[in-house]
Design a protein around this motif. Structure first.
Motif, short mmCIF file in Angstrom:
data_model
loop_
_atom_site.label_atom_id
_atom_site.label_comp_id
_atom_site.label_asym_id
_atom_site.label_seq_id
_atom_site.Cartn_x
_atom_site.Cartn_y
_atom_site.Cartn_z
N ARG A 88 0.85 -1.19 0.00
CA ARG A 88 0.00 0.00 0.00
C ARG A 88 0.89 1.23 0.00
O ARG A 88 2.06 1.18 0.36
CB ARG A 88 -0.95 0.00 1.18
CG ARG A 88 -0.35 0.26 2.52
CD ARG A 88 -1.46 0.53 3.57
NE ARG A 88 -0.91 1.12 4.77
CZ ARG A 88 -0.59 0.43 5.87
NH1 ARG A 88 -0.77 -0.87 5.88
NH2 ARG A 88 -0.09 1.03 6.92
N CYS A 89 0.29 2.36 -0.41
CA CYS A 89 1.04 3.61 -0.44
C CYS A 89 1.46 3.98 0.99
O CYS A 89 0.65 3.91 1.91
CB CYS A 89 0.15 4.70 -1.02
SG CYS A 89 0.85 6.34 -0.86
N SER A 90 2.72 4.35 1.18
CA SER A 90 3.23 4.62 2.55
C SER A 90 2.75 5.99 3.05
O SER A 90 2.80 6.27 4.24
CB SER A 90 4.75 4.60 2.55
OG SER A 90 5.24 5.60 1.66
N ARG A 91 2.27 6.84 2.10
CA ARG A 91 1.91 8.21 2.55
C ARG A 91 0.47 8.24 2.99
O ARG A 91 0.15 8.41 4.15
CB ARG A 91 2.16 9.22 1.42
CG ARG A 91 2.19 10.67 1.93
CD ARG A 91 2.77 11.60 0.86
NE ARG A 91 1.83 11.72 -0.26
CZ ARG A 91 0.86 12.63 -0.28
NH1 ARG A 91 0.70 13.43 0.74
NH2 ARG A 91 0.06 12.72 -1.31
N ILE A 92 -0.45 7.97 2.03
CA ILE A 92 -1.86 8.12 2.45
C ILE A 92 -2.64 6.82 2.20
O ILE A 92 -3.86 6.81 2.21
CB ILE A 92 -2.52 9.30 1.68
CG1 ILE A 92 -2.16 9.27 0.20
CG2 ILE A 92 -2.12 10.61 2.33
CD1 ILE A 92 -2.78 10.37 -0.61
#
Ligand code: BV8
Length: 252
Positions: free
Chosen positions: A130-134
């Motif tokens: 999954r995206c680490s930011r959002i």
């Protein structure tokens, strides 16, 4: 294969008469598939790393490629393994009991591969990223990819879709597992050191709800003293013997 006589007859009788069973598994149930348990000494180039230090947001922030490589190594290990008789016995138990909840701390997807239909993954799944930011993108990472992927939406690093130390567990999975622990007749803890919270509290929630608590582990754990019955044994041997004892005779 241990003699099924090792199960006190009253446990078999109680299991045959009960409606709802909840099972919590840890890394030990995948040990006989050749997947090293979480705390076992890491091998090869990972021997010098402490998994407790690597499975953290801080480690990923400090060196995302190193953490990504560790997960790629683990995904390759898991991809080369297959479910063992312990996983397969739980598939039989899922069909046997009127109500059966399987909660796992493992991220290896082995229960689903074995055929368990309903699995609550408390700590995520190593084959999802999954995206680490959002968290805007989640992908199924069937094959380990060496290069650290970037989020197609926002360009941030992707990360394994697992729960790291210091991160909260998925709310729905945690709620489901607490409900399963507090409403079952029998709670069976298999292959976990019973050290990692909040998963380690689940058998105690079951005890408070007056469920019968069983443990299957070659080693003693903090749960051993509190469980109604604790079997020193391997999941891949004890669970098939338990399933055979239940399927034998007049059935339920
Ligand atoms: C959180 C995914 C809010 C990543 C993992 C309360 C008190 C103290 C500390 C805490 C607390 N509440 C929270 C914490 C902090 C922390 C924690 O629990 N620390 C520990 C050290 C005390 N918990 C968290 O951070 C959790 N988040 O609560 O958020 C918060 C945050 C901070 C502070 C407060 C609240 C997140 C925890 C999840 C971490 N992620 N995995 C990845 O895999 O890379 S945990 C990791 O450990 C694996 O998922 C693994 O499954 C899990 C538990 O270990 P086990 O499964 O038990 O495996 P282990 O190797 O330990 O043992 C194997 C067992 O198998 C052994 O007993 C062995 O004898 C047995 N065995 C061997 N062979 C066999 C066998 N058994 C049967 N058959 C065999 N053949």
């Amino acid at each position: 294969m241990p003699a099924v006589e090792q199960f006190p007859i009253e446990i078999i009788a109680h299991l045959k008469s009960c409606r709802s069973v909840t099972v919590l598994t840890g890394a030990g149930i995948s040990a006989e598939s050749g997947v090293p348990t979480f705390r076992e000494a890491q091998s090869g180039l990972w021997a010098r790393f402490d998994p407790m230090q690597l499975a953290t947001p801080q480690a990923f922030h400090k060196d995302p490629q190193l953490v990504w490589d560790w997960y790629t190594w683990r995904r390759e290990l898991i991809s080369a393994s297959k479910p063992n008789p312990g996983h397969l016995a739980l598939v039989l138990l899922e069909a046997y009991f009127q109500e059966f909840n399987l909660v796992t701390q493992n991220v290896d997807g082995m229960h689903q591969l074995a055929g368990s239909k309903q699995v609550v993954e408390l700590h995520g799944n190593i084959f999802r990223t999954r995206c680490s930011r959002i968290g805007c993108t989640t992908t199924e990472q069937t094959l380990p990819s060496a290069s650290l992927p970037l989020c197609p939406e926002c360009g941030s690093y992707m990360r394994p879709d697992v729960v790291w130390f210091g991160e909260s567990l998925p709310a729905e999975a945690l709620q489901e597992s607490i409900q399963a622990a507090s409403s079952c007749d029998v709670f069976i803890s298999v292959g976990t050191s019973s050290l990692i919270e909040p998963a380690a509290s689940l058998p105690f929630i079951a005890l408070q709800a007056r469920a019968n608590v069983l443990e299957i582990n070659p080693q003693v754990t903090p749960l051993t003293q509190e469980a109604h019955f604790s079997m020193r044994g391997k999941a891949g041997e004890v669970l098939p013997a338990l399933a055979a004892a239940l399927m034998r005779g007049e059935g339920k």
